[in-house]
Design an enzyme around this catalytic site. Structure first.
Site, PDB file in Angstrom:
ATOM      1  N   PRO A  23       0.830  -1.205   0.000  1.00 40.77           N
ATOM      2  CA  PRO A  23       0.000   0.000   0.000  1.00 40.77           C
ATOM      3  C   PRO A  23       0.862   1.253   0.000  1.00 40.77           C
ATOM      4  O   PRO A  23       1.771   1.388   0.818  1.00 40.77           O
ATOM      5  CB  PRO A  23      -0.808  -0.115   1.298  1.00 40.77           C
ATOM      6  CG  PRO A  23       0.014  -1.002   2.180  1.00 40.77           C
ATOM      7  CD  PRO A  23       0.718  -1.958   1.259  1.00 40.77           C
ATOM      8  N   TYR A 185       1.253   5.823  13.107  1.00 39.53           N
ATOM      9  CA  TYR A 185      -0.148   6.218  13.023  1.00 39.53           C
ATOM     10  C   TYR A 185      -0.898   5.717  14.258  1.00 39.53           C
ATOM     11  O   TYR A 185      -0.285   5.235  15.204  1.00 39.53           O
ATOM     12  CB  TYR A 185      -0.739   5.741  11.700  1.00 39.53           C
ATOM     13  CG  TYR A 185      -0.031   6.373  10.507  1.00 39.53           C
ATOM     14  CD1 TYR A 185       0.080   7.762  10.396  1.00 39.53           C
ATOM     15  CD2 TYR A 185       0.567   5.592   9.526  1.00 39.53           C
ATOM     16  CE1 TYR A 185       0.751   8.344   9.332  1.00 39.53           C
ATOM     17  CE2 TYR A 185       1.240   6.169   8.451  1.00 39.53           C
ATOM     18  CZ  TYR A 185       1.327   7.551   8.359  1.00 39.53           C
ATOM     19  OH  TYR A 185       1.996   8.132   7.323  1.00 39.53           O
TER      20      TYR A 185
END
Length: 373
Positions: A23, A185
């Site tokens: 990704p 994150y």
């Protein structure tokens, strides 16, 4: 036979080879309006071309489970019907070329609300289309503002948000859901003691710091079919303990092994192993295969299938990683940006038959044979 081009079966899903597209954020979705967060023709071309290029699994970039979960206003999201419909086009195209469509579900946490990296990568205020960021603790990422400390009720809502996005991903045709627990994150910021200073059930001990990650995995697994796999991307190290001059306590490879064992018990089928992203000033010594040992460590010590990532550039290099059991698959990022049909070149170099689409294969194979003749 090349190990890289043997299928990998996870649950009931058979992935045709071990060359997978990692990704990668493209920052190319609409930032406002009815198309906010929805994939565009660019995303369709970007992802489908790598499936046509022979990748066995193609993973859509970090996709926000709600608006404030995006890294930037131009990131993809999956919280409404329009986004779901747009993704359905893409999964159909990926499948048409014989690849498995996968999606990475994410919340950017304290690293959200920033500009495109090729512009400034700076924080965007609400007046500029940004938003208030959130995190386990009011501990800012270097250069960004102090995030809002999540309450327990807000944490539980986030768990539900991940589940809701997973349901939409399934309806859109994805066959693999990956929970993004890496690169500083939101989930990763709960895991690491560098960023998690909570004193309640979500902070302090290792067991408490992994609680949010496991709750998200449980929620996703509950709505994901038993016959389809769930992945988890981890940053196997913050790259702090590897530097003897750095006194900060960070997340380590040994922590990753402990987490991997828990993830396996909670229904995760593969660990996608990356590193870093927690602090800007980490000293990372990068080079070919530099993250592969962490994938190998987790695979051996926790008994979980892994995907390796990081400066994997050549077919022989990828073949060795998989053939020697360091990982079960390789995730390629920038190399697939440079060379969308890398998998076809790798197959040819490793003595396998490239899986060209018939529209390409006829011309490519005929030309190749005519040159030999």
């Amino acid at each position: 036979m090349s190990t890289l081009f043997t299928p990998l079966k996870l649950r009931s899903l058979q992935i045709p080879n071990r060359v997978w597209m990692s990704p990668m954020c493209m920052y190319s979705a609409a930032p406002t309006g009815p198309e906010t967060g929805a994939p565009t023709d660019f995303h369709l071309t970007h992802l489908a071309s790598r499936a046509a290029g022979g990748a066995g699994l193609v993973m859509a970039e970090a996709t926000g489970v709600r608006p404030d979960g995006r890294i930037s206003p131009w990131d993809l999201g999956l919280w409404n019907d329009r986004q779901q419909e747009a993704f359905a086009r893409i999964t159909q195209a990926i499948k048409a070329y014989g690849a498995v469509p996968a999606i990475q579900l994410a919340h950017a946490g304290r690293k959200a609300s920033v500009d495109k990296p090729w512009l400034s990568d700076r924080y965007l205020s609400e007046a500029e289309g940004g938003w208030q960021t959130v995190a386990p603790s009011p501990e800012p990422y270097q250069g960004l503002p102090v995030p809002h400390e999540l309450t327990v009720d807000e944490i539980q809502q986030l768990v539900r948000d991940f589940a809701a996005s997973a349901k939409r991903a399934l309806a859109a045709g994805f066959q693999v859901a990956e929970v993004h627990g890496a690169h500083g994150y939101l989930i990763n910021s709960f895991l690491s003691p560098v960023s998690n200073h909570r004193t309640d059930a979500y902070g302090g001990s290792f067991e408490n710091r992994i609680r949010f990650a496991l709750e998200v995995v449980d929620a996703v697994r509950a709505v994901w079919p038993a016959e389809l796999p769930v992945f988890f991307r981890t940053s196997a190290t913050d790259w702090l303990t590897e530097n003897p001059e750095d006194e900060r306590e960070g997340w380590t490879g040994e922590d990753t092994v402990r987490l991997a064992k828990e993830l396996t018990a909670h229904g995760v089928d593969l660990l996608d192993v990356s590193t870093g992203g927690m602090v800007r000033d980490a000293k990372i010594v990068a080079g070919p295969n530099y993250q592969v040992p962490f994938a190998a460590q987790a695979r051996e010590a926790a008994g979980i299938p892994t995907a390796a990532i990081g400066l994997i550039l050549e077919p022989a290099q990828a073949e060795e990683i998989v053939a020697t059991g360091q990982a079960d698959a390789v995730m390629l990022g920038r190399q697939l940006l440079r060379e969308p049909s890398w998998a076809h070149r790798a197959a040819a170099e490793l003595g396998e038959e490239p899986r060209w689409p018939e529209q390409y294969g006829y011309a490519v194979v005929r030309r190749s044979k005519s040159k030999k003749g």
